[in-house]
Design an enzyme around this catalytic site. Structure first.
Site, mmCIF file in Angstrom:
data_model
loop_
_atom_site.group_PDB
_atom_site.id
_atom_site.type_symbol
_atom_site.label_atom_id
_atom_site.label_comp_id
_atom_site.label_asym_id
_atom_site.label_seq_id
_atom_site.Cartn_x
_atom_site.Cartn_y
_atom_site.Cartn_z
ATOM 1 N N LYS A 26 1.987 1.504 -7.035
ATOM 2 C CA LYS A 26 3.367 1.276 -6.599
ATOM 3 C C LYS A 26 4.155 2.538 -6.878
ATOM 4 O O LYS A 26 4.468 2.843 -8.030
ATOM 5 C CB LYS A 26 3.954 0.082 -7.359
ATOM 6 C CG LYS A 26 5.315 -0.380 -6.857
ATOM 7 C CD LYS A 26 5.730 -1.659 -7.579
ATOM 8 C CE LYS A 26 7.196 -1.955 -7.484
ATOM 9 N NZ LYS A 26 7.670 -2.396 -6.196
ATOM 10 N N ARG B 230 -0.647 -8.957 -0.415
ATOM 11 C CA ARG B 230 0.435 -7.970 -0.433
ATOM 12 C C ARG B 230 0.113 -6.900 0.616
ATOM 13 O O ARG B 230 -0.482 -5.868 0.304
ATOM 14 C CB ARG B 230 0.544 -7.358 -1.840
ATOM 15 C CG ARG B 230 1.688 -6.383 -2.025
ATOM 16 C CD ARG B 230 1.759 -5.981 -3.497
ATOM 17 N NE ARG B 230 2.830 -5.040 -3.789
ATOM 18 C CZ ARG B 230 2.713 -3.725 -3.673
ATOM 19 N NH1 ARG B 230 1.582 -3.182 -3.303
ATOM 20 N NH2 ARG B 230 3.743 -2.945 -3.958
ATOM 21 N N SER C 219 9.623 -10.682 -9.729
ATOM 22 C CA SER C 219 9.390 -9.536 -10.622
ATOM 23 C C SER C 219 10.629 -9.304 -11.472
ATOM 24 O O SER C 219 11.751 -9.347 -10.962
ATOM 25 C CB SER C 219 9.123 -8.263 -9.809
ATOM 26 O OG SER C 219 7.971 -8.436 -9.025
HETATM 27 N N1 3NM Z 1 4.350 -4.160 -9.117
HETATM 28 P P1 3NM Z 1 -2.310 -1.668 -10.164
HETATM 29 S S1 3NM Z 1 3.355 -2.414 -10.668
HETATM 30 C C1 3NM Z 1 2.703 -4.366 -7.263
HETATM 31 O O1 3NM Z 1 5.972 -2.944 -12.045
HETATM 32 C C2 3NM Z 1 3.158 -3.792 -8.543
HETATM 33 O O2 3NM Z 1 6.597 -4.562 -10.760
HETATM 34 C C3 3NM Z 1 4.592 -3.510 -10.261
HETATM 35 O O3 3NM Z 1 -1.164 -2.243 -9.207
HETATM 36 C C4 3NM Z 1 5.815 -3.674 -11.090
HETATM 37 O O4 3NM Z 1 -2.991 -2.849 -10.781
HETATM 38 C C5 3NM Z 1 2.474 -2.825 -9.282
HETATM 39 O O5 3NM Z 1 -3.198 -0.949 -9.202
HETATM 40 C C6 3NM Z 1 1.166 -2.209 -8.914
HETATM 41 O O6 3NM Z 1 -1.649 -0.770 -11.160
HETATM 42 C C7 3NM Z 1 0.010 -2.831 -9.649
#
Ligand code: 3NM
Length: 216
Positions: free
Chosen positions: A143, A43, A114
């Site tokens: 995010k 990503r 997603s």
């Molecule tokens: N998508 P971390 S949350 C890439 O809610 C991503 O769809 C999300 O990173 C969604 O593990 C997210 O550092 C970030 O929280 C995940």
């Protein structure tokens, strides 16, 4: 590549070069693979993200590394790159374009979408997604435009509505809270921070593998 998707979602590591604070991404990925990561998503997004040829060179290098460990390599939101390097699949969000067209272009490859609501999930299933990413389960710093934190609620709702598609939980997941997502119905957890910011990414991955196994 032999692929039971729900099994491959158990500990799904996601990263780009700018997520890795303490080590180079290649080093972090190798540690994660040694620790038992079951899937990897490249990503390459946000400030300082590589583009063009630099992005492609890194993607090819990381793909080769994943394949040494027999782990599929998924590209985030870049169909052209996925096709060019013959990656194992693609992951897209709801806002990443015409999902029907994307499914067409990714025929024979893994496609993750997603989903944040039952409606989005049903639509993604109808489109032929191979798995859904559901989140944010917990607050995330990674995010910036993440939706509202949902805890295990949406996962439970999807399972209660007989959605049997493989689900991976995302957003603020750690070895300490992973059980909440698994018990709510996820087949696995996807993480950026919990591995890429860890002092010891291999041990951090092992901890996630154990947390998922113990929650099933
Ligand atoms: N998508 P971390 S949350 C890439 O809610 C991503 O769809 C999300 O990173 C969604 O593990 C997210 O550092 C970030 O929280 C995940």
């Amino acid at each position: 590549m032999e692929c039971n998707i729900a099994e491959k979602l158990r500990v799904y590591f996601i990263a780009g070069s700018n997520n890795c604070l303490n080590h180079e991404i290649q080093e972090v990925l190798e540690e994660a693979l040694k620790g038992g990561a079951t899937l990897f998503q490249f990503r390459e997004k946000g400030p300082g993200a590589l583009q063009g040829e630099d992005k492609e060179v890194l993607a090819r290098r990381l793909l080769a590394l994943c394949h040494q460990y027999d782990v599929p390599f998924i590209v985030n939101d870049d169909v052209a790159l996925m096709l060019k390097i013959n990656a194992d699949g693609l992951h897209v969000g709801q806002e990443d374009g015409d999902l029907e067209h994307i499914r067409e272009k990714t025929k024979g490859k893994l496609l993750g979408i997603s989903a944040h609501t039952l409606e989005e999930a049903k639509k993604a299933v109808a489109l032929g997604a191979d798995y859904l990413g559901v989140g944010p389960i917990f607050p995330t710093e990674t995010k910036r435009d993440a939706r509202e934190v949902m805890g295990g609620n949406v996962l439970e709702q999807l399972r209660a509505n007989d959605l049997t598609i493989p689900l991976v939980a995302i957003g603020g997941i750690t070895a300490e809270n992973a059980h909440i997502a698994i018990r709510a119905g996820a087949d696995g957890v996807s993480v950026i921070t919990a591995i890429s910011h860890a002092d010891h990414p291999q041990q951090a991955t092992r901890n996630l593998v154990e947390a998922v196994s113990h929650s099933k």
